[in-house]
Scaffold this active site. Structure first.
Site, PDB file in Angstrom:
ATOM      1  N   HIS A 134      -4.328  -0.483 -10.635  1.00 13.07           N
ATOM      2  CA  HIS A 134      -4.116   0.876 -10.123  1.00 13.07           C
ATOM      3  C   HIS A 134      -2.985   1.626 -10.806  1.00 13.07           C
ATOM      4  O   HIS A 134      -2.910   2.843 -10.703  1.00 13.07           O
ATOM      5  CB  HIS A 134      -3.816   0.840  -8.614  1.00 13.07           C
ATOM      6  CG  HIS A 134      -2.442   0.314  -8.290  1.00 13.07           C
ATOM      7  ND1 HIS A 134      -2.167  -1.035  -8.275  1.00 13.07           N
ATOM      8  CD2 HIS A 134      -1.278   0.943  -8.000  1.00 13.07           C
ATOM      9  CE1 HIS A 134      -0.887  -1.210  -7.977  1.00 13.07           C
ATOM     10  NE2 HIS A 134      -0.322  -0.025  -7.805  1.00 13.07           N
ATOM     11  N   GLU A 155      14.371  -4.333  -1.059  1.00 13.22           N
ATOM     12  CA  GLU A 155      13.795  -4.644  -2.366  1.00 13.22           C
ATOM     13  C   GLU A 155      14.562  -3.900  -3.467  1.00 13.22           C
ATOM     14  O   GLU A 155      14.003  -3.244  -4.340  1.00 13.22           O
ATOM     15  CB  GLU A 155      12.301  -4.316  -2.427  1.00 13.22           C
ATOM     16  CG  GLU A 155      11.572  -4.982  -3.593  1.00 13.22           C
ATOM     17  CD  GLU A 155      10.092  -4.633  -3.626  1.00 13.22           C
ATOM     18  OE1 GLU A 155       9.292  -5.451  -3.135  1.00 13.22           O
ATOM     19  OE2 GLU A 155       9.744  -3.563  -4.155  1.00 13.22           O
ATOM     20  N   GLU A 213       8.222   4.774 -10.899  1.00 11.41           N
ATOM     21  CA  GLU A 213       8.890   3.799 -10.039  1.00 11.41           C
ATOM     22  C   GLU A 213      10.234   3.329 -10.591  1.00 11.41           C
ATOM     23  O   GLU A 213      11.201   3.141  -9.834  1.00 11.41           O
ATOM     24  CB  GLU A 213       7.971   2.606  -9.779  1.00 11.41           C
ATOM     25  CG  GLU A 213       6.783   2.904  -8.887  1.00 11.41           C
ATOM     26  CD  GLU A 213       5.578   3.447  -9.633  1.00 11.41           C
ATOM     27  OE1 GLU A 213       4.508   3.589  -9.000  1.00 11.41           O
ATOM     28  OE2 GLU A 213       5.691   3.731 -10.850  1.00 11.41           O
ATOM     29  N   HIS A 217      -9.368   1.100  -6.335  1.00 12.67           N
ATOM     30  CA  HIS A 217      -8.410   2.103  -5.883  1.00 12.67           C
ATOM     31  C   HIS A 217      -9.080   3.470  -5.830  1.00 12.67           C
ATOM     32  O   HIS A 217      -9.943   3.785  -6.643  1.00 12.67           O
ATOM     33  CB  HIS A 217      -7.208   2.133  -6.833  1.00 12.67           C
ATOM     34  CG  HIS A 217      -5.989   2.788  -6.263  1.00 12.67           C
ATOM     35  ND1 HIS A 217      -5.803   4.144  -6.269  1.00 12.67           N
ATOM     36  CD2 HIS A 217      -4.889   2.262  -5.666  1.00 12.67           C
ATOM     37  CE1 HIS A 217      -4.638   4.437  -5.709  1.00 12.67           C
ATOM     38  NE2 HIS A 217      -4.062   3.317  -5.328  1.00 12.67           N
ATOM     39  N   ASP A 223      10.108   1.579  -4.336  1.00  6.03           N
ATOM     40  CA  ASP A 223      10.309   2.537  -5.423  1.00  6.03           C
ATOM     41  C   ASP A 223       9.318   3.696  -5.383  1.00  6.03           C
ATOM     42  O   ASP A 223       9.013   4.296  -6.401  1.00  6.03           O
ATOM     43  CB  ASP A 223      10.197   1.824  -6.772  1.00  6.03           C
ATOM     44  CG  ASP A 223       8.953   0.934  -6.860  1.00  6.03           C
ATOM     45  OD1 ASP A 223       7.946   1.247  -6.187  1.00  6.03           O
ATOM     46  OD2 ASP A 223       8.976  -0.062  -7.595  1.00  6.03           O
ATOM     47  N   ARG A 234      -0.261   3.699 -12.981  1.00  2.00           N
ATOM     48  CA  ARG A 234      -0.419   4.844 -13.874  1.00  2.00           C
ATOM     49  C   ARG A 234      -0.399   4.444 -15.338  1.00  2.00           C
ATOM     50  O   ARG A 234      -1.106   5.017 -16.153  1.00  2.00           O
ATOM     51  CB  ARG A 234       0.696   5.871 -13.624  1.00  2.00           C
ATOM     52  CG  ARG A 234       0.512   6.728 -12.399  1.00  2.00           C
ATOM     53  CD  ARG A 234       1.623   7.768 -12.289  1.00  2.00           C
ATOM     54  NE  ARG A 234       1.447   8.610 -11.107  1.00  2.00           N
ATOM     55  CZ  ARG A 234       1.936   8.327  -9.913  1.00  2.00           C
ATOM     56  NH1 ARG A 234       2.618   7.198  -9.740  1.00  2.00           N
ATOM     57  NH2 ARG A 234       1.750   9.138  -8.887  1.00  2.00           N
TER      58      ARG A 234
END
Length: 376
Positions: free
Chosen positions: A212, A118, A132, A245, A96, A214
């Site tokens: 990590h 996936e 995503e 990250h 994604d 958003r």
């Protein structure tokens, strides 16, 4: 021979497409190319090296401070030119990411068949995770082959109108990659950097932490850091290892909140093999990573998920994982429970992994080679 083009731009894509690419290179049915977009430059290169993969071509599109719009525009232009030059029969994208989204749509514009590895993951909340959830919904509109990791993912696709003939339920290629890797790393201490080895001598029991996404930037990551600080002080004999990250929205907050705690080790991003080694010997994991949610159950490791919603509810239903969100008190409470209740720990550790058995890549190639769309 069909011309198969595998496209990856980020570390997770590379890891999950590596076993498919390696198998395709050995197949008499495909002439296979691996294209790197360079969406995440350093992390992608390290993942490629772990699988001894050298891309056939690299678009090198990563730019400092790039936005989703600027990256998407650059990808559309570069990929359209690449497709015109190489004329692939099938473009394979995974997951994604922005690379996957644009790769699929650009191939669709060119009339090239799209295979989505996936496929069918959903939170049904368009902004979580962002972008995503949007990306994978769009990919389901343009894909010709939908390789769903679970029956639940397949059901999502069917409800959205995808024909059952175009869906194959095959498990997740991430499990293929994990099983290829875990035997190589389990007894190889040299994979771990010296500071990690020293830390493990003092803290043989440790929790592995990754964050990590958003949706955790800002207040969320501050709350997670507050929980980790409280837990580190509450359990001074327990180690916490956090590969940080590189995104400044993560890195700056984590380092300002957690540096200086004796039982918390902040490392740079880890290559895949060292990360698998740490995952295989940790006590349990705190994570907002989708890939970790899939991998850890194969290693018998409970997962506490630092998200409010997940597109991988199969692990929650199976008992491998528990959804916590990012509230400080909730994280501390659930960690206390897992550390104090051995029965609860064993129940999570012994739950069966619902995400596959390590044969997804071979199943995918069989479908693509036969040109059929038979659902499984």
């Amino acid at each position: 021979m069909q011309k198969l083009l595998i496209i990856a731009g980020t570390r997770p894509e590379c890891i999950k497409l590596a076993p498919l690419y390696l198998a395709a290179k050995q197949s008499p049915h495909f002439k296979c190319r691996f294209l790197s977009t360079g969406q995440h430059r350093q992390m992608l290169d390290k993942a490629l090296a772990d699988f001894a993969i050298t891309p056939d071509d690299d678009l090198a599109l990563m730019r400092a401070g790039q936005t989703l719009g600027s990256l998407s525009g650059a990808l559309f232009s570069a990929l359209d030119q690449y497709f015109e030059k190489h004329q692939p029969d099938i473009v394979v994208v995974q997951g994604d990411t922005t690379t996957a989204l644009v790769g699929g749509v650009a191939a669709f514009y060119r009339g090239i068949k799209v295979a989505h590895v996936e496929a069918g993951l959903r939170t049904n909340t368009i902004h979580e995770p962002f972008p995503e959830e949007f990306n994978r919904r769009v990919l389901s509109l343009v894909a010709d082959y939908h390789f769903a990791p679970t029956t639940l993912a397949r059901d999502h696709l069917l409800r959205e109108g995808v024909s059952a003939n175009n869906i194959t339920t095959c498990g997740n290629t991430g499990i293929d990659a994990l099983l290829l890797t875990v035997q190589k790393v389990r007894n190889n201490e040299s994979l771990l950097a010296h500071p990690i080895q020293l830390f493990l001598e003092s803290f043989p029991q440790y929790v592995l932490v990754t964050v990590h996404r958003r949706e955790n930037h800002g207040d969320g990551i501050n709350s997670i850091c507050a929980a980790l600080k409280q837990l580190a002080e509450q359990y001074p004999q327990l180690g916490f290892i956090l590969p940080v990250h590189m995104n400044p929205n993560v890195k700056d907050v984590v380092e300002s909140n957690l540096s200086g705690l004796g039982n918390v080790l902040l490392t740079g991003p880890l290559d895949y093999q060292p990360f698998v080694k740490l995952m295989s010997s940790c006590h349990f994991l705190l994570t907002d990573s989708g890939g970790v949610q899939e991998e850890a159950p194969s290693l018998g490791k409970p997962i506490l998920v630092l998200r409010h919603v997940t597109e991988r509810p199969e692990g929650i239903a199976a008992g491998c994982a528990k959804l916590l969100g990012n509230n400080t008190e909730n994280i501390v409470s659930e960690v206390n429970h897992l550390l104090s209740d051995m029965g609860a720990y064993k129940a999570m550790a012994q739950a069966k992994n619902p995400y596959g058995d390590g044969t997804a890549s071979q199943q995918i190639l069989q479908v693509l080679a036969n040109g059929d769309r038979a659902a499984s």
